[in-house]
Structure formats: C-alpha cells, structure tokens
Design an enzyme around this catalytic site. Structure first.
Site: not given
Ligand code: HSE
Length: 443
Positions: A14, A107, A189, A207
C-alpha cells in the site's frame, strides 16, 4: 529544466503504490517545487504478477531489491519493504555503503539499526531520510530538524499508535471491552490481523526511540524503552477515569535528565496507558489520529497532529524526503551528525513520581480493603481516594465478571513504591486478576 531525479522503489504494497500514485498525480507540482522532475525508473517487489491497479510496464523490474543499490543512474532508492532486518536492512546497507541516498518508512529498522545506518551514510557522504517512519505524513521529524532547531528540548510526549488510540477511543464511546472493539477495528481495517505490535506498544516504542534521538541529540535506544500495551485496560477503567475527569490514552513519552557533574545524560522512554486530564493537549486526540507534543525552551509547547498511517499519508512523507534530496537540502538523519549523537544512559524510572490510578478485581469478602490498604502503607503509597464499584453477586456479577472492582487514586508516589505495593499483593488470594496501574499525567 535541470536533470531528472531518478528513483528506485523497493516494495509495492500500500505504501509503495501510494508513492507511485502521488508522484504521477503531482508530477508538475513536485517539479515546480523541487526544480527537478522526479521519476521512478526501477521497482522491485516479491510478486510481479499481483494485481495492484497500476501499470508497472513503464518501470524496469528487479526481482532482487538489492539490485536497486547497484543499478547505474539512480539518484535515490525508496525502501517500503518493512521488517527490522532481512531484505530491507540489506538494501539499506547496500545503498548507503555505496553512497546512494535512501528514503525509508521503516520505523523498526531505524529504531534498531538507525545509528549504524546513519554512520554508514555519513561515511559515504550520502543521506538517510525517514520522515514516514514516525506519524507517516504528519511532519514531526522535519519539525524537530528544522522548525524547532533553535530549541533545547527536554520532553516529548505523543500518541504514536493510531490503532491503539482508535481502540481506546471506541471503548470510551461504546463502553465495550478491548476484545470486542479490537474485532470491530480489525473488521473496519483499523487494526492488523496480528495486532500485537500495535496494541502491545512496540510500534509506538519504535517511533519514540526515533523521536527521542532527534529531539535530544542522543543515539536511538529502542531496547531501553519501557513498554506496556493496552490489552489490560477495561471499559470499566475508562468509565472510572471519565468519572474522575480523565481519559485513557496510550502515551509515549521521553525526557532527558542532565547528569550532575557533566556525566552522560540519562534518557527515560516509556510507552504505557495513562490517565490524561480533560485539559491536556493529548486528551482531545481521538480515533486513529497521531499527535506529538514537543516542549521547546524558546518555542514553548508545540502540538502537531494528523494521520499516522495509510497509503496516502505515508506517501506524502516519503515524497517530502525525495523533494529534500532533489533540492540538495537533506539534513543529517538525526538532526546532528551521527558521530556527535551522545550515548545516553538509561534513567531510573523508579524514582519518578506521579499520582496513580490502580485497579483491582477482588473477591468481595471481609478484610480485602484492609489488605490493599496495608500493602499501600507498607510500600509508602498514600491513598487519595477509593471507589468500590457494584455489588458482588454469588456468580461474581457486577461491573466485571470475575469479582468486584476496586479503584484507588494515590497521592504522588515514586513508581518503585507503587510497583512494590503491587508485588506485595501479588500472592493475595483475594485478588482475582492481575491489577492495573496507570499514571496520571498532568498538563
Ligand atoms: N500500525 C500503526 C498505527 C501505523 O496503528 O499507528 C504504522 O506504524
């Protein structure tokens, strides 16, 4: 017009396909803004035949992503393969080792290998950029590297995982427990089939380690992030918190203590569910939105918020890095040269004081409260208020199925004392579920 800026792209999921669409759709705009036409020349993915709704025939195809590091004539490579190690890391090392700029959304790889990769990039005089790795298209890394470059930053807090924030917000709105809301989030989703990294706090921790490195000028220290996810938070906790004037959010926070006598600074990094008072800037962050609150000594508190995931938002961040490269404006990956990043020690989180929300599920029988109070007393944690919810029914009914819920709010206490109180209670027969402790953040 000056020379075309030629790009290789590894990974056509994506994010990768989002980058191709953005570059096509905004080609003229990007050319005007960067002074160069940006073109993808070669792509690589695992499965060439997969239907992606894109005409890939105009790009050279490489079965092996590492070929993008070798192919002549590329000005930069974009990595959207993902994964801490494996092909993504091989590609990053190969590109940077031969002086080819790399843009990545990865990340996990940056949190764990970013320092070594930045050293490699600098040794070969090239750039490693990863705006998309933190909060996708919400430009927090550029804000730290450029907009806030004049500030000393001593604290950073954020809602860095959209899935967890979506789930906690929905639990709050719908009064439903984690498992039900997770199923709904997966159906819509908002959550992955395997949500462990998101709801367990690992994604936010990746992060946070990157943000802390940029904000404080220290080497990323992912392994030292204290992580607690949201699986143990119940709808009943959120309801109690609301009655007390708080909301529950998964907060990632980092700060840097300067060591007395000029020793290595001490870095504290934590991801955990917290209670936020209604007036806290992060309390208003709802649904899958991400937000980061940066405390600059001159700029003051700066809140930046927006989408933190998704094809379009992530593509926006990747393209911003490409434009920086095309303009010749790439800054050091972590804002200062890798060689100058300080090797911070890990701060002692046990000494940090906060008020706590503590929740117990107990068998409702004489002496239970006295047992809780004695453990608090022995651990030197002072109770500010206590709420016992509901009646215990013969079948254990009430607001929680297995017993009666007791919530305590403590006065300010060091984290180690609160842990000690919970350890003292860990063998008690009357406690029928592991307790939950959440610090109360102040604004
Ligand atoms: N899966 C992450 C979130 C986004 O739910 O914020 C990608 O790091």
């Amino acid at each position: 017009m000056s020379e075309v800026f030629k790009v290789g792209l590894a990974g056509l999921g994506t994010v990768g396909t989002g980058v191709l669409r953005l570059l096509d759709e905004h080609q003229a705009l990007l050319e005007a803004r960067s002074g160069r036409r940006i073109e993808v020349r070669a792509v690589s993915a695992r499965d060439r035949s997969r239907e992606r709704g894109l005409d890939l025939s105009r790009y050279e195809w490489c079965d092996d992503p590492a070929a993008l590091a070798q192919r002549d004539g590329l000005d930069a490579v974009i990595e959207t393969i993902g994964g801490t190690d494996g092909p993504a890391l091989d590609l990053a090392r190969a590109c940077l080792g031969r002086g080819r700029p790399l843009v990545t959304a990865n990340k996990a790889m940056i949190a764990e290998h970013g320092f070594a990769l930045a050293e490699t990039a600098e040794a070969s005089g090239t750039a490693l950029l990863f705006e998309a790795a933190v909060c996708a298209g919400t430009p927090i890394l550029q804000t730290l590297r450029e907009g806030m470059v004049g500030n000393r930053i001593d604290r950073i807090e954020g809602i860095l995982n959209g899935t967890s924030n979506y789930i906690l917000s929905a639990m709050e709105r719908q009064g439903e427990d984690f498992a039900e809301v997770l199923c709904e989030a997966q159906r819509l989703g908002y959550a992955e089939a395997d949500p462990a990294l998101d709801v367990g706090g690992g994604d936010a921790a990746h992060k946070l380690a990157i943000l802390a490195a940029l904000a404080f000028g220290v080497r990323p220290r992912f392994a030292e992030v204290e992580i607690e996810g949201i699986r143990d938070v119940r709808a009943a906790d959120i309801m109690q918190a609301d009655r007390l004037g708080y909301c529950v959010r998964l907060v990632a926070m980092a700060d840097l203590e300067t060591a007395p006598g000029g020793g290595s600074p001490r870095l504290l990094q934590r991801v955990r569910p917290c209670l936020l008072p209604a007036g806290h800037p992060l309390a208003a962050i709802d649904g899958p939105t991400n937000a980061v609150l940066v405390h600059g000594d001159y700029a003051g508190p700066i809140l930046i918020q927006g989408a933190g995931a998704g094809s379009e938002s992530t593509a926006s961040a990747i393209v911003s890095d490409l434009v920086a490269l095309a303009r010749g404006e790439a800054r050091p990956s972590f804002s200062i040269r890798a060689a100058d990043l300080r090797p911070a020690e890990c701060a002692d989180s046990g000494a940090r004081e906060a008020r706590y929300y503590l929740r117990f599920v107990v068998a409702d029988r004489p002496g239970v409260l006295a047992e809780l109070a004695a453990a608090m007393r022995d651990a030197r944690v002072s109770i500010q208020s206590l709420i016992q919810e509901g009646e215990s029914a013969p079948d254990g009914g009430g607001p929680v199925e297995s017993g009666t819920m007791i919530a305590l709010v403590t006065h300010k206490a060091p984290a180690r004392n609160v842990r000690d109180a919970l350890v003292r209670l860990s063998g008690a027969d009357s406690i029928v579920e592991p307790p939950l402790a959440m610090p109360i953040l102040m604004d």
